[in-house]
Design a protein around this motif. Structure first.
Motif, mmCIF file in Angstrom:
data_model
loop_
_atom_site.group_PDB
_atom_site.id
_atom_site.type_symbol
_atom_site.label_atom_id
_atom_site.label_comp_id
_atom_site.label_asym_id
_atom_site.label_seq_id
_atom_site.Cartn_x
_atom_site.Cartn_y
_atom_site.Cartn_z
ATOM 1 N N PHE A 47 0.875 -1.161 0.000
ATOM 2 C CA PHE A 47 0.000 0.000 0.000
ATOM 3 C C PHE A 47 0.913 1.212 0.000
ATOM 4 C CE2 PHE A 47 -2.796 -2.972 2.547
ATOM 5 C CZ PHE A 47 -3.610 -3.293 1.478
ATOM 6 N N ASP A 48 0.694 2.139 -0.936
ATOM 7 C CA ASP A 48 1.611 3.250 -1.118
ATOM 8 C C ASP A 48 0.871 4.578 -1.028
ATOM 9 O OD1 ASP A 48 4.063 4.437 -1.542
ATOM 10 O OD2 ASP A 48 4.334 3.662 -3.562
ATOM 11 N N VAL A 49 1.623 5.671 -0.971
ATOM 12 C CA VAL A 49 1.042 7.012 -0.895
ATOM 13 C C VAL A 49 0.558 7.464 -2.273
ATOM 14 C CG1 VAL A 49 1.489 9.425 -0.329
ATOM 15 C CG2 VAL A 49 2.349 7.610 1.170
ATOM 16 N N PRO A 50 1.439 7.529 -3.295
ATOM 17 C CA PRO A 50 0.912 7.924 -4.606
ATOM 18 C C PRO A 50 0.268 6.719 -5.289
ATOM 19 C CG PRO A 50 3.264 7.578 -4.774
ATOM 20 C CD PRO A 50 2.893 7.376 -3.319
ATOM 21 N N PRO A 51 -0.641 6.961 -6.207
ATOM 22 C CA PRO A 51 -1.225 5.844 -6.963
ATOM 23 C C PRO A 51 -0.135 5.109 -7.737
ATOM 24 C CG PRO A 51 -2.511 7.847 -7.249
ATOM 25 C CD PRO A 51 -1.260 8.239 -6.523
ATOM 26 N N PRO A 52 -0.281 3.810 -7.938
ATOM 27 C CA PRO A 52 -1.401 3.016 -7.450
ATOM 28 C C PRO A 52 -1.261 2.762 -5.952
ATOM 29 C CG PRO A 52 0.181 1.578 -8.521
ATOM 30 C CD PRO A 52 0.695 2.999 -8.684
ATOM 31 N N PHE A 53 -2.349 2.859 -5.256
ATOM 32 C CA PHE A 53 -2.322 2.706 -3.802
ATOM 33 C C PHE A 53 -2.082 1.269 -3.378
ATOM 34 C CE2 PHE A 53 -4.969 6.532 -4.465
ATOM 35 C CZ PHE A 53 -4.095 7.440 -3.898
ATOM 36 N N LEU A 54 -2.360 0.318 -4.263
ATOM 37 C CA LEU A 54 -2.171 -1.094 -3.974
ATOM 38 C C LEU A 54 -1.405 -1.729 -5.123
ATOM 39 C CD1 LEU A 54 -4.715 -3.593 -2.617
ATOM 40 C CD2 LEU A 54 -3.517 -4.111 -4.724
ATOM 41 N N SER A 55 -0.344 -2.445 -4.786
ATOM 42 C CA SER A 55 0.442 -3.182 -5.785
ATOM 43 C C SER A 55 0.581 -4.616 -5.304
ATOM 44 C CB SER A 55 1.836 -2.573 -5.940
ATOM 45 O OG SER A 55 1.757 -1.233 -6.341
ATOM 46 N N ARG A 56 0.295 -5.558 -6.194
ATOM 47 C CA ARG A 56 0.429 -6.987 -5.867
ATOM 48 C C ARG A 56 1.509 -7.602 -6.744
ATOM 49 N NH1 ARG A 56 -3.749 -8.893 -2.727
ATOM 50 N NH2 ARG A 56 -5.687 -7.724 -2.897
ATOM 51 N N GLY A 57 2.429 -8.288 -6.115
ATOM 52 C CA GLY A 57 3.489 -8.969 -6.847
ATOM 53 C C GLY A 57 4.690 -8.067 -7.081
ATOM 54 N N LEU A 58 5.794 -8.693 -7.317
ATOM 55 C CA LEU A 58 7.074 -7.990 -7.423
ATOM 56 C C LEU A 58 7.144 -7.063 -8.639
ATOM 57 C CD1 LEU A 58 9.590 -7.753 -5.754
ATOM 58 C CD2 LEU A 58 10.486 -9.776 -6.877
ATOM 59 N N ASP A 59 6.544 -7.456 -9.750
ATOM 60 C CA ASP A 59 6.583 -6.584 -10.934
ATOM 61 C C ASP A 59 5.831 -5.281 -10.687
ATOM 62 O OD1 ASP A 59 8.140 -8.401 -12.303
ATOM 63 O OD2 ASP A 59 6.437 -9.291 -13.389
ATOM 64 N N GLU A 60 4.631 -5.357 -10.113
ATOM 65 C CA GLU A 60 3.869 -4.142 -9.805
ATOM 66 C C GLU A 60 4.596 -3.310 -8.757
ATOM 67 O OE1 GLU A 60 -0.255 -4.718 -8.820
ATOM 68 O OE2 GLU A 60 -0.639 -5.864 -10.670
ATOM 69 N N TYR A 61 5.157 -3.970 -7.751
ATOM 70 C CA TYR A 61 5.913 -3.270 -6.712
ATOM 71 C C TYR A 61 7.070 -2.493 -7.326
ATOM 72 C CZ TYR A 61 9.181 -2.600 -2.841
ATOM 73 O OH TYR A 61 10.058 -2.055 -1.933
ATOM 74 N N MET A 62 7.829 -3.144 -8.186
ATOM 75 C CA MET A 62 9.002 -2.489 -8.791
ATOM 76 C C MET A 62 8.596 -1.338 -9.707
ATOM 77 S SD MET A 62 11.593 -3.683 -7.305
ATOM 78 C CE MET A 62 12.766 -2.762 -8.288
ATOM 79 N N ALA A 63 7.459 -1.438 -10.355
ATOM 80 C CA ALA A 63 7.000 -0.353 -11.233
ATOM 81 C C ALA A 63 6.760 0.929 -10.443
ATOM 82 C CB ALA A 63 5.733 -0.774 -11.973
ATOM 83 N N THR A 64 6.382 0.822 -9.177
ATOM 84 C CA THR A 64 6.135 2.021 -8.367
ATOM 85 C C THR A 64 7.418 2.814 -8.136
ATOM 86 O OG1 THR A 64 6.447 0.986 -6.187
ATOM 87 C CG2 THR A 64 4.225 0.875 -7.161
ATOM 88 N N TRP A 65 8.558 2.143 -8.183
ATOM 89 C CA TRP A 65 9.821 2.836 -7.944
ATOM 90 C C TRP A 65 10.162 3.807 -9.064
ATOM 91 C CZ3 TRP A 65 11.627 3.483 -3.383
ATOM 92 C CH2 TRP A 65 11.284 2.569 -2.391
ATOM 93 N N GLU A 66 9.700 3.531 -10.274
ATOM 94 C CA GLU A 66 9.957 4.461 -11.370
ATOM 95 C C GLU A 66 9.257 5.793 -11.103
ATOM 96 O OE1 GLU A 66 12.439 3.637 -13.274
ATOM 97 O OE2 GLU A 66 12.354 1.717 -12.222
ATOM 98 N N THR A 67 8.028 5.737 -10.599
ATOM 99 C CA THR A 67 7.302 6.951 -10.223
ATOM 100 C C THR A 67 8.053 7.680 -9.115
ATOM 101 O OG1 THR A 67 5.194 5.940 -10.824
ATOM 102 C CG2 THR A 67 5.101 7.854 -9.348
#
Length: 139
Positions: A47-67
Motif C-alpha cells: 500500500f503506497d502514498v501515490p497511486p497506485p495505492f495497492l500493488s500486488r506482486g514484485l513486478d507491480e511493486y518495482m513499477a512504483t519505484w519508477e514513479t
C-alpha cells in the motif's frame, strides 16, 4: 543473567531485519533496482502514498519505484529513524519513520516524512518482506 536461547534468537532476528531495512534503504538511495527487490517476496502486497495505492506482486511493486525516482531530488534521500521491530519465530513486523525529498509541481524541493510498516516472514531461514505500507499523516 544469561540470555535464553529464545532471547538470543529474537535478538539475532531483530539485527537481521534492521540490516535488511538498511540494505533496502541504501539500494533506494543508489537507485539499485536489483537490490531494492532482493529481500522482497514475489507475492508482496504494498500500500503506497501515490497511486497506485495497492500493488500486488514484485513486478507491480518495482513499477512504483519508477514513479518515486522520477519525483525525487538527486541524489536520492531515503533514510529511517525510530525503527521498531517485533519478531516471532517466523513472522515479524517493523515500523519506522522515513524521510525523502520530493520535487513538487513547481520544481521545488519538498522534504517529506512518511510512515513505514513492513510485514516479514522467515522462509528457509531468511527474512522476506511480504507486505510494505507507506503512509502520510492526514492533513
Amino acid at each position: 543473567m544469561a540470555e535464553t536461547k529464545l532471547q538470543q534468537t529474537a535478538s539475532n532476528d531483530e539485527t537481521e531485519i534492521r540490516e535488511l531495512i538498511e540494505r533496502w534503504a541504501k539500494a533506494v538511495r543508489e537507485e539499485n533496482r536489483e537490490a531494492i527487490r532482493a529481500d522482497h517476496d514475489s507475492g508482496i502486497l504494498m500500500f503506497d502514498v501515490p497511486p497506485p495505492f495497492l500493488s500486488r506482486g514484485l513486478d507491480e511493486y518495482m513499477a512504483t519505484w519508477e514513479t518515486f525516482f522520477s519525483s525525487q531530488e538527486k541524489p536520492v534521500t531515503f533514510a529511517f529513524h525510530d525503527v521498531q521491530i517485533t519478531t516471532g519465530t517466523d513472522v515479524a513486523f517493523a515500523t519506522a519513520v522515513g524521510r525523502c525529498v520530493n520535487i513538487d509541481n513547481n520544481g521545488e524541493s519538498e522534504p517529506l516524512e512518511f510512515r513505514l510498516t513492513m510485514g516479514l516472514r522467515k522462509i528457509d531461514g531468511k527474512w522476506r518482506i511480504m507486505h510494505e505500507h507507506h503512509s502520510l499523516p492526514a492533513m
